[in-house]
Motif scaffolding. Structure first.
Motif, PDB file in Angstrom:
ATOM      1  N   LYS A  25     -18.064  -2.819  -1.802  1.00 35.24           N
ATOM      2  CA  LYS A  25     -16.655  -3.151  -2.009  1.00 35.24           C
ATOM      3  C   LYS A  25     -15.784  -2.478  -0.957  1.00 35.24           C
ATOM      4  CE  LYS A  25     -16.802  -3.989  -7.000  1.00 35.24           C
ATOM      5  NZ  LYS A  25     -16.221  -3.615  -8.321  1.00 35.24           N
ATOM      6  N   SER A  26     -14.603  -3.034  -0.748  1.00 36.41           N
ATOM      7  CA  SER A  26     -13.671  -2.482   0.228  1.00 36.41           C
ATOM      8  C   SER A  26     -12.532  -1.767  -0.485  1.00 36.41           C
ATOM      9  CB  SER A  26     -13.100  -3.613   1.103  1.00 36.41           C
ATOM     10  OG  SER A  26     -12.401  -4.560   0.294  1.00 36.41           O
ATOM     11  N   VAL A  27     -11.933  -0.789   0.207  1.00 33.45           N
ATOM     12  CA  VAL A  27     -10.834  -0.025  -0.378  1.00 33.45           C
ATOM     13  C   VAL A  27      -9.782   0.259   0.686  1.00 33.45           C
ATOM     14  CG1 VAL A  27     -12.016   2.181   0.035  1.00 33.45           C
ATOM     15  CG2 VAL A  27     -10.218   2.051  -1.686  1.00 33.45           C
ATOM     16  N   LEU A  28      -8.535   0.190   0.264  1.00 36.40           N
ATOM     17  CA  LEU A  28      -7.399   0.555   1.111  1.00 36.40           C
ATOM     18  C   LEU A  28      -6.712   1.761   0.482  1.00 36.40           C
ATOM     19  CD1 LEU A  28      -5.191   0.119   3.306  1.00 36.40           C
ATOM     20  CD2 LEU A  28      -4.107  -1.523   1.725  1.00 36.40           C
ATOM     21  N   VAL A  29      -6.495   2.808   1.289  1.00 36.42           N
ATOM     22  CA  VAL A  29      -5.861   4.035   0.815  1.00 36.42           C
ATOM     23  C   VAL A  29      -4.466   4.133   1.425  1.00 36.42           C
ATOM     24  CG1 VAL A  29      -6.084   6.530   0.571  1.00 36.42           C
ATOM     25  CG2 VAL A  29      -8.142   5.108   0.827  1.00 36.42           C
ATOM     26  N   LEU A  30      -3.451   4.124   0.580  1.00 40.66           N
ATOM     27  CA  LEU A  30      -2.085   4.303   1.055  1.00 40.66           C
ATOM     28  C   LEU A  30      -1.764   5.794   1.012  1.00 40.66           C
ATOM     29  CD1 LEU A  30      -0.246   1.375  -0.803  1.00 40.66           C
ATOM     30  CD2 LEU A  30      -1.602   1.347   1.313  1.00 40.66           C
ATOM     31  N   GLY A  31      -1.513   6.382   2.166  1.00 40.71           N
ATOM     32  CA  GLY A  31      -1.296   7.821   2.244  1.00 40.71           C
ATOM     33  C   GLY A  31      -2.594   8.567   2.479  1.00 40.71           C
ATOM     34  N   GLY A  32      -3.339   8.153   3.493  1.00 35.13           N
ATOM     35  CA  GLY A  32      -4.667   8.695   3.723  1.00 35.13           C
ATOM     36  C   GLY A  32      -4.710  10.117   4.244  1.00 35.13           C
ATOM     37  N   ALA A  33      -3.567  10.652   4.696  1.00 39.93           N
ATOM     38  CA  ALA A  33      -3.581  11.990   5.288  1.00 39.93           C
ATOM     39  C   ALA A  33      -3.137  13.075   4.319  1.00 39.93           C
ATOM     40  CB  ALA A  33      -2.691  12.023   6.540  1.00 39.93           C
ATOM     41  N   GLY A  34      -2.794  12.716   3.099  1.00 32.74           N
ATOM     42  CA  GLY A  34      -2.332  13.696   2.125  1.00 32.74           C
ATOM     43  C   GLY A  34      -3.477  14.412   1.431  1.00 32.74           C
ATOM     44  N   GLY A  35      -3.121  15.308   0.513  1.00 32.68           N
ATOM     45  CA  GLY A  35      -4.119  16.099  -0.179  1.00 32.68           C
ATOM     46  C   GLY A  35      -5.136  15.270  -0.928  1.00 32.68           C
ATOM     47  N   VAL A  36      -4.677  14.219  -1.612  1.00 32.90           N
ATOM     48  CA  VAL A  36      -5.588  13.337  -2.346  1.00 32.90           C
ATOM     49  C   VAL A  36      -6.195  12.292  -1.421  1.00 32.90           C
ATOM     50  CG1 VAL A  36      -5.778  11.630  -4.200  1.00 32.90           C
ATOM     51  CG2 VAL A  36      -4.428  13.702  -4.550  1.00 32.90           C
ATOM     52  N   GLY A  37      -5.381  11.703  -0.581  1.00 34.76           N
ATOM     53  CA  GLY A  37      -5.837  10.621   0.281  1.00 34.76           C
ATOM     54  C   GLY A  37      -6.996  10.994   1.182  1.00 34.76           C
ATOM     55  N   LYS A  84      -7.576  -8.715   2.485  1.00 39.22           N
ATOM     56  CA  LYS A  84      -7.262  -8.120   1.190  1.00 39.22           C
ATOM     57  C   LYS A  84      -8.442  -7.242   0.753  1.00 39.22           C
ATOM     58  CE  LYS A  84      -3.473 -10.474   1.215  1.00 39.22           C
ATOM     59  NZ  LYS A  84      -2.192  -9.804   1.572  1.00 39.22           N
ATOM     60  N   PHE A  85      -8.186  -6.345  -0.210  1.00 37.10           N
ATOM     61  CA  PHE A  85      -9.170  -5.327  -0.554  1.00 37.10           C
ATOM     62  C   PHE A  85      -9.527  -5.364  -2.033  1.00 37.10           C
ATOM     63  CE2 PHE A  85      -6.892  -4.099   3.200  1.00 37.10           C
ATOM     64  CZ  PHE A  85      -7.881  -3.591   4.036  1.00 37.10           C
ATOM     65  N   ASP A  86     -10.765  -4.927  -2.325  1.00 37.43           N
ATOM     66  CA  ASP A  86     -11.220  -4.898  -3.715  1.00 37.43           C
ATOM     67  C   ASP A  86     -10.464  -3.841  -4.521  1.00 37.43           C
ATOM     68  OD1 ASP A  86     -13.506  -6.839  -3.672  1.00 37.43           O
ATOM     69  OD2 ASP A  86     -14.259  -5.425  -2.161  1.00 37.43           O
ATOM     70  N   VAL A  87     -10.191  -2.718  -3.881  1.00 42.65           N
ATOM     71  CA  VAL A  87      -9.472  -1.618  -4.526  1.00 42.65           C
ATOM     72  C   VAL A  87      -8.380  -1.137  -3.584  1.00 42.65           C
ATOM     73  CG1 VAL A  87      -9.637   0.752  -5.404  1.00 42.65           C
ATOM     74  CG2 VAL A  87     -11.494  -0.876  -5.842  1.00 42.65           C
ATOM     75  N   VAL A  88      -7.186  -0.902  -4.130  1.00 46.00           N
ATOM     76  CA  VAL A  88      -6.111  -0.249  -3.374  1.00 46.00           C
ATOM     77  C   VAL A  88      -5.735   1.024  -4.121  1.00 46.00           C
ATOM     78  CG1 VAL A  88      -3.807  -0.423  -2.382  1.00 46.00           C
ATOM     79  CG2 VAL A  88      -5.272  -2.458  -2.491  1.00 46.00           C
ATOM     80  N   TYR A  89      -5.801   2.135  -3.420  1.00 50.42           N
ATOM     81  CA  TYR A  89      -5.498   3.448  -3.999  1.00 50.42           C
ATOM     82  C   TYR A  89      -4.164   3.910  -3.406  1.00 50.42           C
ATOM     83  CZ  TYR A  89      -6.606   8.074  -5.946  1.00 50.42           C
ATOM     84  OH  TYR A  89      -6.606   9.235  -6.671  1.00 50.42           O
ATOM     85  N   ASP A  90      -3.138   3.931  -4.239  1.00 49.58           N
ATOM     86  CA  ASP A  90      -1.799   4.288  -3.786  1.00 49.58           C
ATOM     87  C   ASP A  90      -1.552   5.770  -4.033  1.00 49.58           C
ATOM     88  OD1 ASP A  90       0.910   4.513  -3.242  1.00 49.58           O
ATOM     89  OD2 ASP A  90       1.505   3.645  -5.170  1.00 49.58           O
ATOM     90  N   ALA A  91      -1.492   6.554  -2.959  1.00 54.40           N
ATOM     91  CA  ALA A  91      -1.248   7.991  -3.075  1.00 54.40           C
ATOM     92  C   ALA A  91       0.170   8.364  -2.665  1.00 54.40           C
ATOM     93  CB  ALA A  91      -2.253   8.762  -2.223  1.00 54.40           C
ATOM     94  N   VAL A  92       1.026   7.365  -2.431  1.00 57.28           N
ATOM     95  CA  VAL A  92       2.374   7.669  -1.932  1.00 57.28           C
ATOM     96  C   VAL A  92       3.500   7.009  -2.728  1.00 57.28           C
ATOM     97  CG1 VAL A  92       1.662   8.184   0.428  1.00 57.28           C
ATOM     98  CG2 VAL A  92       2.128   5.812  -0.216  1.00 57.28           C
ATOM     99  N   GLY A  93       3.169   6.190  -3.717  1.00 58.29           N
ATOM    100  CA  GLY A  93       4.214   5.568  -4.513  1.00 58.29           C
ATOM    101  C   GLY A  93       4.694   4.241  -3.974  1.00 58.29           C
ATOM    102  N   GLN A  94       3.753   3.418  -3.518  1.00 64.17           N
ATOM    103  CA  GLN A  94       4.098   2.096  -2.983  1.00 64.17           C
ATOM    104  C   GLN A  94       3.318   1.007  -3.725  1.00 64.17           C
ATOM    105  OE1 GLN A  94       3.287   2.367   1.248  1.00 64.17           O
ATOM    106  NE2 GLN A  94       5.227   3.414   1.635  1.00 64.17           N
ATOM    107  N   THR A  95       3.407   1.077  -5.059  1.00 57.70           N
ATOM    108  CA  THR A  95       2.660   0.125  -5.868  1.00 57.70           C
ATOM    109  C   THR A  95       3.101  -1.306  -5.607  1.00 57.70           C
ATOM    110  OG1 THR A  95       2.523   1.839  -7.560  1.00 57.70           O
ATOM    111  CG2 THR A  95       1.895  -0.385  -8.214  1.00 57.70           C
ATOM    112  N   ASP A  96       4.379  -1.495  -5.291  1.00 59.88           N
ATOM    113  CA  ASP A  96       4.878  -2.845  -5.012  1.00 59.88           C
ATOM    114  C   ASP A  96       4.184  -3.447  -3.804  1.00 59.88           C
ATOM    115  OD1 ASP A  96       6.092  -0.861  -3.448  1.00 59.88           O
ATOM    116  OD2 ASP A  96       7.894  -2.057  -3.119  1.00 59.88           O
ATOM    117  N   LYS A  97       3.834  -2.612  -2.836  1.00 58.16           N
ATOM    118  CA  LYS A  97       3.097  -3.092  -1.669  1.00 58.16           C
ATOM    119  C   LYS A  97       1.602  -3.173  -1.965  1.00 58.16           C
ATOM    120  CE  LYS A  97       6.400  -1.228   1.697  1.00 58.16           C
ATOM    121  NZ  LYS A  97       6.570  -0.376   2.894  1.00 58.16           N
ATOM    122  N   ALA A  98       1.122  -2.226  -2.771  1.00 53.02           N
ATOM    123  CA  ALA A  98      -0.309  -2.171  -3.066  1.00 53.02           C
ATOM    124  C   ALA A  98      -0.799  -3.462  -3.712  1.00 53.02           C
ATOM    125  CB  ALA A  98      -0.606  -0.976  -3.976  1.00 53.02           C
ATOM    126  N   VAL A  99      -0.014  -4.003  -4.639  1.00 52.44           N
ATOM    127  CA  VAL A  99      -0.467  -5.197  -5.350  1.00 52.44           C
ATOM    128  C   VAL A  99      -0.500  -6.427  -4.443  1.00 52.44           C
ATOM    129  CG1 VAL A  99       0.290  -4.349  -7.595  1.00 52.44           C
ATOM    130  CG2 VAL A  99       1.877  -5.701  -6.198  1.00 52.44           C
TER     131      VAL A  99
END
Length: 341
Positions: free
Chosen positions: A184-196, A246-261
């Motif tokens: 599966k594929s994944v997109l991480v929003l905020g990849g440089a943060g503590g969680v990302g 498009k991606f199987d999973v989007v992990y939003d670590a920055v608060g951009q759920t409107d874009k994530a969906v």
């Protein structure tokens, strides 16, 4: 980095404490004479060597959780991530002994969402910390339940170990509930943060994702590549909504759920760790040493690495400044406090 020799346990110790809600710069004060806690039968007393900071620390100080049942009463010692040395064990503790080098997330339970189908919203929301530990890690000593603890990997310093627990458990737990798996594929929003930074590594090396994409600012793109991202996206120049893939999973670590969906496949799953619309499904994750133990081979082999903000570590006397920096949202990886006397 060796631990300080174990000495007799004092009756009082130094800790950062707030007795009213507000900005940490205004309410967080150093108290040199906090009484050392009496541990319960299933707890250990830890001489803290290093601690790391999380956004929840300053949000709790602001009173975000004060109306939530189970939140701690004032005064509160903040801090969830700890690495240190066991100096006392309760009568029922079996896995740990005095002298063990350990690390843990001191929170009793963290609420994270399951997944959210495309065009829905969800969050690992501001009610995330339920019954948090009043005696946190920004102190010379703290108490922790045996189940929260894991032995520190020998190849990690106390600084590195302290940076891990809350962020890596949050990353792992949400990916597990999003049912990320090999292929599966994944997109991480905020990849440089503590969680990302941990989401990228775990997705690639633990969950076996076929493709890991992540966003960051221009100067942090090389970091994402070094962590294993196959596709790096400069959010200052590209809009994820416009990506052809498009991606199987989007992990939003920055608060951009409107874009994530808008970036998830039909039937795909979105998780986010920032407050948003109430999720349709809500699951409880109890931080546990078992997750850290499960990830130990990846940490010891170097496949999963701690990522430390280059401005740190901050000395114990500069906790307020460290939290102020974290509040700017410019941190890369984790902000660590060390040494703690």
């Amino acid at each position: 980095m060796a631990a300080a020799p174990i000495e007799s346990i004092p009756s009082v110790y130094g800790a950062w404490v707030y007795s009213e809600y507000g900005k940490t710069a205004d309410v967080l004060k150093f108290d040199p004479s906090v009484a050392v806690p009496e541990i319960k039968e299933d707890q250990v007393l830890i001489k803290v060597v290093a601690a790391s900071l999380n956004p929840v620390d300053f949000r709790r100080a602001l009173g975000v959780f004060k109306d939530i049942e189970g939140d701690t009463t004032l005064p509160t010692i903040p801090g969830y991530d700890v690495a240190g040395v066991v100096v006392k064990v309760g009568s029922q503790v079996q896995k740990f002994k005095v002298g063990d080098e350990v690390y843990a997330c001191l929170s009793n339970s963290i609420e994270i969402p399951h997944y959210h189908a495309k065009n829905s919203h969800g969050d690992l929301n501001e009610k995330a910390l339920v019954k948090p530990n009043r005696l946190g890690s920004l102190a010379e000593y703290t108490a922790a339940g045996e189940t929260m603890l894991a032995l520190k990997p020998k190849n990690l310093s106390f600084i590195e170990a302290a940076s891990l627990p809350l962020a890596i458990e949050t990353a792992y737990g949400a990916l597990e509930r999003a049912e990320l798996s090999a292929g599966k594929s994944v997109l991480v929003l905020g990849g440089a943060g503590g969680v990302g930074t941990h989401v990228i590594q775990l997705a690639k090396h633990v969950f076996g994702a076929s493709k890991v994409a992540a966003t960051a600012s221009t100067k942090k793109l090389d970091l994402l590549r070094s962590l294993g991202a196959d596709l790096v996206i400069d959010y200052t120049k590209e809009n994820i909504e416009d990506l052809p893939e498009k991606f199987d999973v989007v992990y939003d670590a920055v608060g951009q759920t409107d874009k994530a969906v808008k970036a998830v496949k039909e039937g795909g799953k979105v998780v986010t760790i920032v407050i948003g619309q109430p999720p349709a499904f809500r699951f409880m994750l109890t931080p546990t040493g078992s997750i850290l133990e499960k990830l130990k081979p990846y940490l010891e082999s170097g496949k999963v690495k701690p990522v430390l903000d280059p401005t740190g570590p901050y000395p114990f006397s500069k906790v307020v400044e460290a939290l102020g920096y974290l509040e700017t949202s410019r941190a890369t990886g984790k902000v660590v406090v060390y040494p703690i006397p």
